[in-house]
Enzyme design. Structure first.
Site, mmCIF file in Angstrom:
data_model
loop_
_atom_site.group_PDB
_atom_site.id
_atom_site.type_symbol
_atom_site.label_atom_id
_atom_site.label_comp_id
_atom_site.label_asym_id
_atom_site.label_seq_id
_atom_site.Cartn_x
_atom_site.Cartn_y
_atom_site.Cartn_z
ATOM 1 N N HIS A 7 -18.663 33.673 58.055
ATOM 2 C CA HIS A 7 -18.578 35.097 57.733
ATOM 3 C C HIS A 7 -17.744 35.866 58.744
ATOM 4 O O HIS A 7 -17.008 36.798 58.379
ATOM 5 C CB HIS A 7 -19.994 35.685 57.667
ATOM 6 N N SER A 25 -17.745 42.910 55.198
ATOM 7 C CA SER A 25 -19.189 42.787 55.279
ATOM 8 C C SER A 25 -19.852 44.080 54.782
ATOM 9 O O SER A 25 -19.556 44.513 53.668
ATOM 10 C CB SER A 25 -19.604 42.447 56.716
ATOM 11 N N ASP A 44 -17.998 31.078 54.304
ATOM 12 C CA ASP A 44 -18.945 32.193 54.452
ATOM 13 C C ASP A 44 -20.144 31.940 53.548
ATOM 14 O O ASP A 44 -20.046 31.990 52.327
ATOM 15 C CB ASP A 44 -18.238 33.495 54.058
#
Length: 370
Positions: A348, A150, A315
């Site tokens: 995610h 991320s 995601d």
């Protein structure tokens, strides 16, 4: 190798003016960090793990505020994919955060009061420069690998672009080379929720009541983006929360509502609202191509760094199309790169959860001469 600078709950003040991308500077910076494992005599086994937006340096140790295991304890440790029997692992709290590194809650030496909103706006590259300054302090000239998911993946990319001579290998997980309009939009909703809270008081709430209601709503909105529709449906569906019928009111009738409220309130116990504003702004400003003449491949020209890029099929915050964009740029630059798309129902957040496939990818890549 025994060194007082290594270990858990470490913190250092790095002197000298620290220049920022936005044009400002900080007279000194504090960096809070933790290390795991033993640094080799030749200092060649160091791995930097970069954390995400609401993460911190408590990578594989118990979090002091929540009492929970470190956010990647399943990945880092003896015999684990990031193997501390072999590797020396560093994780630093990013600049602008609230777990010991310099941020809006820190004391401004000029006024003796918290910076609050006078803290300068920062970028992902500023965070990376602070990490580089920490590594200089630790006497580590080159990293065996830099790893991040991320926002951590953005830092890893920025490391490879800013300090290519210092990075032997780079792992980018569930990330992107720039923030999309949709990403920025979700962050703006969160920032406005915080700033609309009457307790925010223009950011000057230290010593008083913090804007917990606004921060909780910001966290709720963001948390939705970390999940997948299939994951939410499988876990909650339309099940009611501790009741047999709808109340026809505005209490948390549905389990998913109760879950989000819990996530929002729990977050306010460990995070600072102003830090949330600053770090989301840094994410929104991130555009690695823009930093290199508008061409992403330019960020990696001539690099000797090996890259591993990983995405998850569900995601939608940083979809695998973003990962492919990074890989195409790496290929265009002639960099050594591999790409893996993993299947997961968890969206995610999959990179933080149990994933044997990710474990195999990490162990294989970091064990292949990283």
């Amino acid at each position: 190798m025994t060194d007082a600078r290594f270990g858990l709950d470490a913190r250092v003040t790095l002197p000298g003016a620290f220049a920022l991308d936005g044009g400002g500077e900080l007279a000194t910076i504090d960096v809070a960090y933790e290390t795991y494992g033993t640094l080799a005599a030749d200092r060649g086994n160091a791995v930097l793990v970069c954390h995400a937006l609401t993460g911190d340096q408590y990578l594989a140790s118990t979090h002091p505020r929540t009492g929970k295991p470190g956010w990647w304890a399943r990945m880092v440790g003896p015999g684990k994919p990031i193997d501390t029997d072999r590797l020396f692992v560093i994780c630093a709290n990013v600049l602008g955060s609230c777990m010991g590194s310099s941020g809006p809650a820190s004391i401004d030496p000029a006024s003796g009061r918290p910076y609050a909103m006078t803290f300068p706006v920062i970028t992902i590259r500023d965070m990376v420069r602070a990490q580089a300054a920490l590594l200089d302090h630790l006497g580590i000239a080159r990293l065996s690998a830099v790893v991040g998911g991320s926002m951590g993946g953005m830092q890893a990319l920025s490391w490879a672009a800013t300090y290519p001579e210092r990075v032997r290998a780079c792992v980018v997980i569930a990330s992107a080379a720039r923030h999309s309009a949709q990403n920025i939009a979700f962050h703006e909703v969160g920032r406005q929720a915080i700033m609309a809270d009457p307790d925010w008081r223009g950011g000057d709430y230290y010593g008083g009541t913090p804007p917990t209601a606004g921060l909780a709503v910001a966290r709720m909105a963001a948390h939705i983006t970390y999940l997948s529709e299939a994951g939410l449906t499988a876990k909650f569906g339309r099940k009611l929360q501790a009741r047999d019928a709808k109340t026809f009111g505005f209490d948390a009738d549905f389990q998913v509502e109760s879950y989000l409220r819990h996530q929002g309130l729990a977050f306010t116990d460990r995070f600072d609202a102003n830090s949330y504003l600053y770090i989301t702004r840094a994410l929104d400003y991130f555009d690695l191509a823009e930093e290199h003449g508008g061409v992403l491949a330019n960020a990696f020209l001539g690099t000797a760094t090996r890259f591993c890029v990983v995405g998850f099929d569900t995601d939608w915050l940083y979809p695998t199309s973003e990962s492919r964009t990074i890989v195409h740029a790496l290929n265009a630059a002639g960099a050594r790169a591999s790409f893996v798309e993993l299947r997961s129902p968890f969206g995610h957040d999959a990179f933080l959860l149990d994933s044997p496939e990710l474990d195999r990818v990490m162990a294989g890549f970091l064990g292949a001469g990283a």
